[in-house]
Design an enzyme around this catalytic site. Structure first.
Site, PDB file in Angstrom:
ATOM      1  N   VAL A 354       5.371  -2.250   2.993  1.00 54.47           N
ATOM      2  CA  VAL A 354       4.739  -0.937   3.108  1.00 54.47           C
ATOM      3  C   VAL A 354       3.926  -0.908   4.401  1.00 54.47           C
ATOM      4  O   VAL A 354       3.128  -1.818   4.660  1.00 54.47           O
ATOM      5  CB  VAL A 354       3.828  -0.646   1.903  1.00 54.47           C
ATOM      6  CG1 VAL A 354       3.198   0.736   2.048  1.00 54.47           C
ATOM      7  CG2 VAL A 354       4.628  -0.730   0.601  1.00 54.47           C
ATOM      8  N   ASP A 465       6.132  -1.109 -15.187  1.00 60.16           N
ATOM      9  CA  ASP A 465       5.508  -2.134 -14.337  1.00 60.16           C
ATOM     10  C   ASP A 465       4.050  -1.781 -14.051  1.00 60.16           C
ATOM     11  O   ASP A 465       3.613  -1.751 -12.906  1.00 60.16           O
ATOM     12  CB  ASP A 465       6.286  -2.292 -13.029  1.00 60.16           C
ATOM     13  CG  ASP A 465       6.024  -3.634 -12.362  1.00 60.16           C
ATOM     14  OD1 ASP A 465       5.528  -4.547 -13.039  1.00 60.16           O
ATOM     15  OD2 ASP A 465       6.312  -3.778 -11.157  1.00 60.16           O
TER      16      ASP A 465
END
Length: 667
Positions: A354, A465
């Site tokens: 990212v 998650d």
């Protein structure tokens, strides 16, 4: 007569030690000690680095100079001037060079690339280095707190400069400051002057054709007595990384206790030619016709290429037409992240990296996730995340702004969260500890987002998650749930299909290993583990802990049985929390992460507990009651109601009083 001879001898020695110096207008006749890839070119240039990658180069005179008065340990004044040039065919990550004063010419252990051949990761910052350097750096390294990727810095035993500034000089013509580009390939002159009496170090830089500015770029009050030893070497250091750089010194003058002699610029060697040779007049005459034909071919090729790119760019798959948010061009995202530069990297996850970026058109800060090519599910995860969150809009979810697909590149664009992920503020030795009020608000925010996914959106979204590393914090430290790469969707009133077991150890509900079916209840289990993680400041699995504390849920439940549940609170909080709120969170975490699926609340009930609309059942060392309403045949376990034992007779439902062995899975 003997006295006179002795005085002459002492004067000669003093001259040799205190007044040492040299001047090199080119280096053909210079007696230098070279190592690494440093060398002298045929025309007399000192070439510190060449086209070899990941190497270093050093150049020093063969003899040291005396820098300190042996009687009182004070450092003598000294001055130096040199002309240098840096050639960089590819500007990104081209490392610069440094003028250095060091007790050893070899600089043992020094590394190339970002360390410029001066230090390494273990000795950078050690006072035992006894190194003074002037760095001419062309890379901004956040580890060394560089001001930018084009700066001059004074380094004392460390690449973390004590004083630095962007490369520039004060013009005598208009009195203003003018910027310099160290990577321009143009020769520049540097003056370094140290006044031993006033403990003042000045650094000045200017283009080689300009006179020395009256005002230095850097001026520092620094006592070098503890830095420099009595005898020191002076020289240059440079290094290459993965990108090649050629660093040259054209001339150099140095003097102790005096002004360095001016360089004779007319005698300095010429730099290598940059660009093609000048063409003859004959070629210039015949060139127009050839050039016109070449331009025509190029323009035709470009038009065909652009037409083809536009045509194919308009072809979208069905899922993109139905679900897709804004589609960005690869070029815009490449520019926004500065070519996916390492300095813009803000995180690495299981599905890729990212990067922080600024969109060139709107100047909006974004986070760009580059889906990893090594991810075996790559495209499926990419499509899942676009479909699952492309239309989701909630204040406690990370918003997907857009995406990009280009020649195998899979990119997702989100709102940028300036405070990063929650786990970094909990576990990565943050400067400040999150307060209890902040943690309580983050937990409530994540619960609100999860309630939206399970109950309020048009479909049920199972995240699969939920954990601290997937909770991001905005500028006001509000928690936002993100990373939907594993999420699954299904319609309200239908059952989710059995799928592969995925998730993170410590957050996965025990029934997943038997059924492989992810449900809203498995999300609730993960959320319970997440609550305990935030309240206790501990990861769900901590292998280094004692046997009874390895699994966080087990440890908290054991402390609950002993009546010491508050001892599990994060020690970093001290007593800085509300006891009632902490007990609520710890008990709610245990309830949500109950090993028996039927005993977990749904997120609607979790929100009621957090808002104080419905009290949590009383937990005790012996038991608590869970009361179920009379359910129809098709009603699910998410509709059960947790209540106090006193409401048993009034509810008309089925009551089950369970002890510790059932509540905590037989432990």
């Amino acid at each position: 007569m003997f006295t006179i001879i002795l005085l002459l001898f002492l004067l000669i020695k003093l001259e040799a030690s205190n007044e040492g110096g040299f001047t090199y207008n080119g280096f053909l006749s210079a007696k230098l000690s070279l190592d690494g890839i440093a060398g002298i070119t045929p025309n007399g240039l000192l070439e510190l680095t060449n086209i070899t990658q990941q190497r270093k180069g050093h150049a020093f005179p063969s003899m040291p100079l005396q820098f300190k008065d042996p009687t009182n340990g004070t450092v003598y004044s000294f001055s130096t001037t040199f002309v240098f040039a840096i050639f960089a065919p590819y500007p990104d990550f081209c490392h610069g060079m440094a003028f250095v004063i060091t007790p050893e010419r070899e600089l043992p252990g020094a590394l190339p690339a970002i360390y410029i051949g001066l230090f390494n990761s273990s000795n950078n910052g050690n006072s035992t280095n006894h190194v003074l350097a002037l760095e001419l750096d062309t890379v901004q390294n956040l580890e060394f707190e560089d001001v930018d990727d084009n700066h001059v810095g004074i380094d004392i035993n460390s690449l973390n400069s004590t004083n630095s500034a962007p490369a520039a000089y004060y013009s005598k013509e208009n009195g203003g400051i003018k910027n310099l580009s160290l990577l321009s390939g143009e020769p520049m002159q540097v003056w370094v002057e140290y006044n031993g009496r006033h403990k003042k170090l000045d650094v000045t830089i200017a283009p080689v054709k300009k006179p020395k500015p009256n005002r230095p770029l850097l001026s520092s009050r620094v006592n070098l007595s503890s830095v420099l030893l009595e005898n020191m070497y002076v020289g240059f250091s440079s290094a290459t990384g993965v990108v090649i750089t050629s660093n040259y010194v054209l001339g150099w003058s140095f003097r102790m206790n005096g002004n360095a002699q001016d360089l004779d610029l007319s005698r300095l060697p010429k730099l290598p030619r940059r660009g093609p040779k000048r063409k003859s007049k004959m070629l210039v005459v015949g060139l127009p016709t050839i050039l016109l034909g070449f331009i025509f071919v190029i323009l035709t090729s470009v038009l065909l290429f652009v037409r083809r790119k536009i045509r194919f760019a308009e072809i979208l798959e069905d899922w993109e037409r139905e679900y897709g948010p804004q589609r960005f061009s690869y070029k815009d995202l490449f520019i926004a992240t500065k070519g996916f530069r390492y300095t813009e990297l803000v995180g690495i996850g299981g599905f890729g990296r990212v990067y922080k970026g600024v969109l060139p058109s709107s100047k909006v800060e974004v986070a760009v996730k580059r889906v990893s090519h090594e991810s075996r599910q790559g495209m499926r995860e990419f499509i899942a995340e676009i479909i699952s969150i492309g239309r989701l809009r909630h204040r406690n979810l990370v918003w997907l702004i857009g995406y990009c697909r280009c020649k195998g590149e899979l990119l997702l664009v989100y709102d940028f969260m300036p405070n990063g992920s929650l786990d970094k503020l909990l576990f990565d030795q943050p400067i400040s500890v999150l307060t209890w009020n902040q943690r309580f608000r983050i937990i409530k925010g994540v619960a609100s987002g999860l309630y939206y996914l399970h109950d309020e959106w048009e479909q049920i979204v199972i995240h699969r998650d939920i954990k601290a590393s997937n909770v991001l914090l905005d500028d006001e430290f509000n928690g936002r749930l993100g990373d939907f790469g594993l999420s699954r969707l299904y319609d309200h009133g239908t059952d989710p299909q059995t799928t592969h077991v995925v998730g993170t150890l410590g957050y996965m509900a025990p029934e997943l290993s038997r059924t492989g079916k992810a449900t809203t209840s498995t999300d609730v289990y993960s959320f319970g583990a997440f609550i305990l993680e935030v309240a206790c400041g501990r990861r769900p699995i901590y292998p280094r802990a004692s046997a009874e504390e390895v699994v966080l849920v087990d440890w908290v439940s054991e402390c609950w049985r002993r009546g010491t549940i508050l001892e599990t609170s994060d020690p970093n909080l001290g007593s800085g929390y509300v006891v009632g709120e902490m007990e609520l969170m710890l008990k709610l975490g245990l309830l949500c992460s109950h090993p028996v699926l039927a005993y977990r609340p749904c997120m609607r009930q979790v929100m009621q507990f957090l808002d104080g609309d419905v009290p949590l059942p009383e937990l005790s060392a012996s038991s608590f009651s869970v009361t179920f309403p009379r359910l129809g045949h098709n009603e699910g376990v998410d509709d059960f109601i947790v209540s106090n034992p006193s409401s048993l007779d009034k509810s008309g439902g089925y009551s089950s009083s369970i002890g510790e062995s059932i509540l905590f899975g037989g432990r």
